[in-house]
Design a protein around this motif. Structure first.
Motif, PDB file in Angstrom:
ATOM      1  N   PRO A   1    -114.571  20.373  35.409  1.00  0.00           N
ATOM      2  CA  PRO A   1    -115.298  21.554  34.926  1.00  0.00           C
ATOM      3  C   PRO A   1    -115.180  22.727  35.891  1.00  0.00           C
ATOM      4  O   PRO A   1    -115.797  23.764  35.676  1.00  0.00           O
ATOM      5  CB  PRO A   1    -116.728  21.061  34.842  1.00  0.00           C
ATOM      6  CG  PRO A   1    -116.831  20.074  35.950  1.00  0.00           C
ATOM      7  CD  PRO A   1    -115.478  19.410  36.057  1.00  0.00           C
TER       8      PRO A   1
ATOM      9  N   LEU B   1    -121.990  19.720  29.499  1.00  0.00           N
ATOM     10  CA  LEU B   1    -120.875  19.364  28.638  1.00  0.00           C
ATOM     11  C   LEU B   1    -121.039  17.976  28.074  1.00  0.00           C
ATOM     12  O   LEU B   1    -121.588  17.091  28.730  1.00  0.00           O
ATOM     13  CB  LEU B   1    -119.543  19.397  29.422  1.00  0.00           C
ATOM     14  CG  LEU B   1    -119.161  20.644  30.190  1.00  0.00           C
ATOM     15  CD1 LEU B   1    -119.583  20.514  31.646  1.00  0.00           C
ATOM     16  CD2 LEU B   1    -117.663  20.859  30.112  1.00  0.00           C
TER      17      LEU B   1
ATOM     18  N   PRO C   1    -113.969  18.027  25.618  1.00  0.00           N
ATOM     19  CA  PRO C   1    -115.344  18.508  25.432  1.00  0.00           C
ATOM     20  C   PRO C   1    -115.691  18.615  23.952  1.00  0.00           C
ATOM     21  O   PRO C   1    -114.977  19.250  23.178  1.00  0.00           O
ATOM     22  CB  PRO C   1    -115.335  19.892  26.101  1.00  0.00           C
ATOM     23  CG  PRO C   1    -114.152  19.867  27.022  1.00  0.00           C
ATOM     24  CD  PRO C   1    -113.144  19.003  26.337  1.00  0.00           C
TER      25      PRO C   1
ATOM     26  N   ARG D   1    -119.959  22.659  24.926  1.00  0.00           N
ATOM     27  CA  ARG D   1    -120.216  23.132  26.294  1.00  0.00           C
ATOM     28  C   ARG D   1    -121.224  24.271  26.220  1.00  0.00           C
ATOM     29  O   ARG D   1    -121.006  25.238  25.490  1.00  0.00           O
ATOM     30  CB  ARG D   1    -118.922  23.603  26.945  1.00  0.00           C
ATOM     31  CG  ARG D   1    -119.107  24.144  28.363  1.00  0.00           C
ATOM     32  CD  ARG D   1    -117.781  24.517  28.979  1.00  0.00           C
ATOM     33  NE  ARG D   1    -117.925  24.902  30.368  1.00  0.00           N
ATOM     34  CZ  ARG D   1    -117.081  24.587  31.326  1.00  0.00           C
ATOM     35  NH1 ARG D   1    -116.009  23.864  31.044  1.00  0.00           N
ATOM     36  NH2 ARG D   1    -117.281  24.982  32.561  1.00  0.00           N
TER      37      ARG D   1
END
Length: 357
Positions: A35, A60, A68, A71
């Motif tokens: 991330p 997330l 993902p 998010r």
């Protein structure tokens, strides 16, 4: 003499290089997701995915392939582990926000703002989500609306806390009782319905709590492990198996597991606290371990980020996985798929395979 594994520092180095001990490819990496921010929130397991928060305020949901699902971005860090409740997840931030979201869509059910920073992992039951702030104040929010059901203030202190940097461990729920550790003030139990105090016990520098049935296990940084009745606080036993402990307790496979210094994993009897075995580790254990069948999955907090897999019966190492970042939060298993989040924020996943004889 205590049962003790053979000196395994060298053996773990061998496993780190080979990745196997008597079997072929015991684990296959599924994905690595970054991330682009560090994380100390830990992972929350859903049916088919995991949820993770970061220091930049990102929350997330990652599926089994590392993609993902959604998010979200908050204004402040998500430093504590969110908690799952049915088909929702509740997350808090260091800015004092508390939000309940649908796990599939991230649709917001409710949001609370203006509260103290949330640094301790959240816990929830069918009626409330419970928040322990950094000073030891406790509050219960109604699960359906987010409104505060009750509050209890932080304990009064005549002197500064002896360990101001020690993060308070998550509370534990036991049959209508919420047990919290309030720093130097010790353990306090509240009725979940209205916050009425039920019992208190002096116990400073608590690292963590774990419950099995009506027994509450407690570890402290000063090397003490205690077993209490979770409902009335009665002491069942107390031992000091080491001068310094490093982890909360894990109750699994008929034993209580704790990390200690020098870097060891200790196995204690749940009924007496007697030390049953000690096993050397290459780096400290600072969180709970996970269980895969009859095997221990031990995350270590050294810079190499090794996750060790041990056979519980013989306490022999099977193989080791390397994350290249300290592992300071509990691993998550979805079936045979393992997930870890490192201090640098990367989420890594492997498929584990049963070792062949």
């Amino acid at each position: 003499m205590l049962p003790r594994a053979c000196p395994c520092t060298l053996l773990w180095l061998v496993l780190l290089v080979t990745g196997t001990a008597g079997c072929q490819r015991p684990a296959e990496q599924r994905f690595e997701f970054s991330p682009h921010a560090s994380s100390r929130s830990g992972l929350v397991a859903l049916e088919d995915s995991v949820v993770v928060g970061t220091e930049t305020g990102a929350l997330l949901r990652l599926d089994r392939t590392g993609r993902p699902g959604w998010r979200l971005k908050f204004a402040q860090e998500i430093a504590s582990r969110p908690v799952r409740s049915g088909n929702t997840v509740i997350a808090g931030t260091t800015g004092g926000e508390l939000v309940r979201l649908e796990t599939k869509t991230a649709q917001e059910r409710w949001r609370v703002t203006g509260e103290p920073p949330i640094l301790t992992d959240l816990v929830a039951d069918e009626a409330s989500v419970y928040v322990l702030d950094s000073e030891g104040a406790v509050r219960a929010h109604a699960l359906d609306t987010g409104q505060v059901r009750w509050r209890r203030p932080a304990p009064k202190r005549e002197t500064p806390p002896s360990q101001p940097s020690l993060r308070l461990p998550p509370p534990v729920l036991a049959e209508g009782t919420l047990v919290v550790a309030q720093g130097d003030s010790g353990l306090v139990a509240f009725a979940t319905e209205d916050g009425t105090p039920r019992w208190r016990r002096p116990m400073a520098q608590v690292l963590g709590l774990a419950r099995e049935a009506e027994t509450l296990y407690v570890t402290t940084r000063t090397g003490r492990v205690a077993a209490l009745n979770a409902l009335d606080g009665t002491l069942r036993w107390e031992k000091q198996p080491a001068s310094l402990l490093t982890s909360p307790p894990t109750v699994a496979l008929g034993k209580v597991w704790v990390g200690a210094e020098p870097t060891q994993l200790l196995a204690l009897s749940p009924s007496t606290g007697e030390t049953l075995s000690s096993t050397d580790l290459p780096a400290p254990l600072v969180t709970r371990l996970a269980i895969w069948g009859e095997r221990l999955l031990i995350p270590t907090s050294g810079p190499q980020g090794q996750l060790l897999v041990l056979n519980e019966r013989e306490m022999t190492p099977l193989f080791s996985l390397q994350a290249d970042t300290p592992l300071r939060t509990e691993p998550v298993l979805l079936g045979d798929q393992l997930f870890v989040v490192g201090l640098d924020g990367r989420v890594l996943s492997w498929t584990l395979r049963e070792p062949k004889p």
